[in-house]
Design an enzyme around this catalytic site. Structure first.
Site, PDB file in Angstrom:
ATOM      1  N   THR A 172      -1.105  -5.390  -3.969  1.00  0.00           N
ATOM      2  CA  THR A 172      -0.104  -4.347  -4.142  1.00  0.00           C
ATOM      3  C   THR A 172       0.436  -4.485  -5.548  1.00  0.00           C
ATOM      4  O   THR A 172       0.722  -5.595  -5.981  1.00  0.00           O
ATOM      5  CB  THR A 172       1.055  -4.547  -3.140  1.00  0.00           C
ATOM      6  OG1 THR A 172       0.521  -4.477  -1.819  1.00  0.00           O
ATOM      7  CG2 THR A 172       2.124  -3.496  -3.320  1.00  0.00           C
ATOM      8  N   ASP A 213       5.045  -2.243   3.755  1.00  0.00           N
ATOM      9  CA  ASP A 213       6.369  -2.303   3.128  1.00  0.00           C
ATOM     10  C   ASP A 213       6.453  -1.475   1.846  1.00  0.00           C
ATOM     11  O   ASP A 213       7.541  -1.058   1.441  1.00  0.00           O
ATOM     12  CB  ASP A 213       6.727  -3.758   2.791  1.00  0.00           C
ATOM     13  CG  ASP A 213       5.700  -4.391   1.854  1.00  0.00           C
ATOM     14  OD1 ASP A 213       4.503  -4.090   1.993  1.00  0.00           O
ATOM     15  OD2 ASP A 213       6.094  -5.182   0.985  1.00  0.00           O
ATOM     16  N   GLY A 254       2.923  -6.594   4.561  1.00  0.00           N
ATOM     17  CA  GLY A 254       4.098  -5.737   4.585  1.00  0.00           C
ATOM     18  C   GLY A 254       4.927  -5.841   5.848  1.00  0.00           C
ATOM     19  O   GLY A 254       6.156  -5.699   5.804  1.00  0.00           O
ATOM     20  N   ARG A 266      -1.260   3.177   9.719  1.00  0.00           N
ATOM     21  CA  ARG A 266      -0.374   2.040   9.431  1.00  0.00           C
ATOM     22  C   ARG A 266       0.296   2.226   8.061  1.00  0.00           C
ATOM     23  O   ARG A 266      -0.340   2.592   7.089  1.00  0.00           O
ATOM     24  CB  ARG A 266      -1.191   0.746   9.455  1.00  0.00           C
ATOM     25  CG  ARG A 266      -0.409  -0.518   9.086  1.00  0.00           C
ATOM     26  CD  ARG A 266      -0.557  -0.916   7.633  1.00  0.00           C
ATOM     27  NE  ARG A 266       0.041  -2.219   7.361  1.00  0.00           N
ATOM     28  CZ  ARG A 266       0.252  -2.691   6.124  1.00  0.00           C
ATOM     29  NH1 ARG A 266      -0.097  -1.986   5.085  1.00  0.00           N
ATOM     30  NH2 ARG A 266       0.801  -3.866   5.948  1.00  0.00           N
ATOM     31  N   VAL A 267       1.590   1.953   8.027  1.00  0.00           N
ATOM     32  CA  VAL A 267       2.320   1.963   6.755  1.00  0.00           C
ATOM     33  C   VAL A 267       2.919   0.581   6.552  1.00  0.00           C
ATOM     34  O   VAL A 267       3.524   0.019   7.471  1.00  0.00           O
ATOM     35  CB  VAL A 267       3.440   3.031   6.771  1.00  0.00           C
ATOM     36  CG1 VAL A 267       4.280   2.951   5.505  1.00  0.00           C
ATOM     37  CG2 VAL A 267       2.837   4.428   6.915  1.00  0.00           C
ATOM     38  N   GLY A 304       1.995  -8.641  -0.440  1.00  0.00           N
ATOM     39  CA  GLY A 304       1.613  -9.449   0.718  1.00  0.00           C
ATOM     40  C   GLY A 304       1.682  -8.646   1.987  1.00  0.00           C
ATOM     41  O   GLY A 304       1.619  -7.412   1.968  1.00  0.00           O
TER      42      GLY A 304
HETATM   43  N1  GLY Z   1       2.364  -5.102   0.855  1.00  0.00           N
HETATM   44  C1  GLY Z   1       1.492  -4.042   1.028  1.00  0.00           C
HETATM   45  C2  GLY Z   1       1.159  -3.730   2.408  1.00  0.00           C
HETATM   46  O1  GLY Z   1       1.391  -4.524   3.308  1.00  0.00           O
HETATM   47  O2  GLY Z   1       0.620  -2.678   2.634  1.00  0.00           O
END
Ligand code: GLY
Length: 337
Positions: A197, A228, A251, A225-226, A249
């Site tokens: 990310t 963080d 999320g 899926r979304v 990392g």
């Molecule tokens: N940190 C990015 C994600 O988990 O999608």
């Protein structure tokens, strides 16, 4: 002098005395402009952001320019070159936040090359903060963004084909980033690729903070899926009085603790950026140590003086810094070995 008079007098005089002194200290100590970003790929991202900052541009324009740069990289786990979800579709998440707490985000966006710029449009052209999926794509097209083919990059196609052979149709989580070149994806020990990310935070010549995050999210995630990254307070938070933070990392772990908001709140309590990140990581580890051993999360933060710091659960998180004083990659400290 009675108490009321004394308080009244000190309210008038003390802040003046203190503010003169602290202004002088702040001025001397301030490290601006400056941009910090996640991972070693942040070096190239910072270079783009620096073009804006060094020309006295705004931190908002700087972070957008940095994010656009990495979204252009086809062999990168950010942008349309990133790895797809388990159905073979690349879905992108991004957010942006400025010094006035204006913010915009997109999630699950397909076939649009620059989700960060769509996020900025959401911020500037709508009364909303987050647009998702088809609605986000429709908004992007209405605002002049081109609909791309949606074909996977060669790297992503190969990785997906490999994953299909041995997958259990379930997403995997990343533990440690291996050094595979500036724009290479993260790999597990067994060679399984996962996501990176890009999160970046900048302070401009005015001392104003902004941040941006862009990602294709967790490789081979469940469709829809979304993570963080597009969630304000999780993947990114900016408070222009205090500082700003971003994360990389897994999320889900970041969302559970409203990670970057927490980091900024710890800085508000007086902790340095590194200590604030450490305390947020402690919160994740304390909740479920066994689980924490199996995931990676890294926080990266900057305060109003341009001091910065990071902390991760595991070894392997690195971040990049560009200011008038330095241009380099730092290893993050970590909690579990
Ligand atoms: N940190 C990015 C994600 O988990 O999608």
């Amino acid at each position: 002098m009675n108490r009321r008079k004394f308080l009244g007098l000190s309210a008038l005089t003390t802040p003046l005395l203190i503010s003169k002194k602290s202004l002088a200290n702040t001025f001397q100590a301030q490290n601006k402009p400056i941009v910090i970003s996640t991972w070693d790929s942040g070096m190239a991202v910072n270079a783009e952001a620096w073009k804006v900052l060094s020309n006295k541009g705004s931190s908002l324009d700087a972070v957008e320019a940095g994010a656009i740069h990495i979204e252009n990289e086809i062999n990168c786990c950010v942008g349309l070159g990133g790895y797809p979800d388990r159905d073979g579709i690349v879905t992108l998440d991004a957010c942006i936040m400025d010094h006035t707490a204006n913010c915009g985000a997109v999630a699950g966006l397909e076939r649009i090359k620059h989700p960060i710029s769509v996020a900025r449009k959401v911020m500037e052209k709508t009364p909303h903060v987050i647009l998702v999926g088809n609605g986000a794509q429709q908004f992007a097209v209405e605002n002049g963004f081109m609909l791309e083919s949606g074909e996977l990059s060669n790297d992503a196609k190969n990785a997906y084909t490999e994953w299909l052979k041995k997958n259990e149709y379930k997403p995997v989580i990343n533990i440690e980033r291996k050094q595979n070149g500036p724009f290479a994806p993260t790999f597990f020990d067994d060679g399984t690729p996962n996501h990176d990310t890009m999160g970046l935070v900048a302070m401009d010549n005015n001392g104003d903070l902004s941040g941006a995050v862009t990602t294709s999210g967790m490789a081979f995630k469940v469709h829809g899926r979304v993570g963080d990254s597009p969630i304000i307070g999780a993947g990114l938070f900016v408070d222009n009085e205090i500082g700003a933070a971003t994360s990389s990392g897994v999320g889900e772990e970041v969302i559970r603790i409203c990670g970057t908001h927490l980091v900024v709140e710890f800085m508000r309590q007086g902790y340095s950026p590194e200590m604030a990140c450490k305390k947020a990581i402690e919160r994740i580890v304390k909740r479920d140590k066994a689980k924490a051993k199996t995931v990676q999360v890294g926080f990266l933060a900057m305060n109003k003086k341009g001091q910065y710091g990071a902390y991760a659960i595991q070894k392997g998180f690195v971040f990049s810094v560009k200011s008038n004083r330095e241009n380099q990659i730092h290893d993050s400290k970590y909690m579990l070995s």
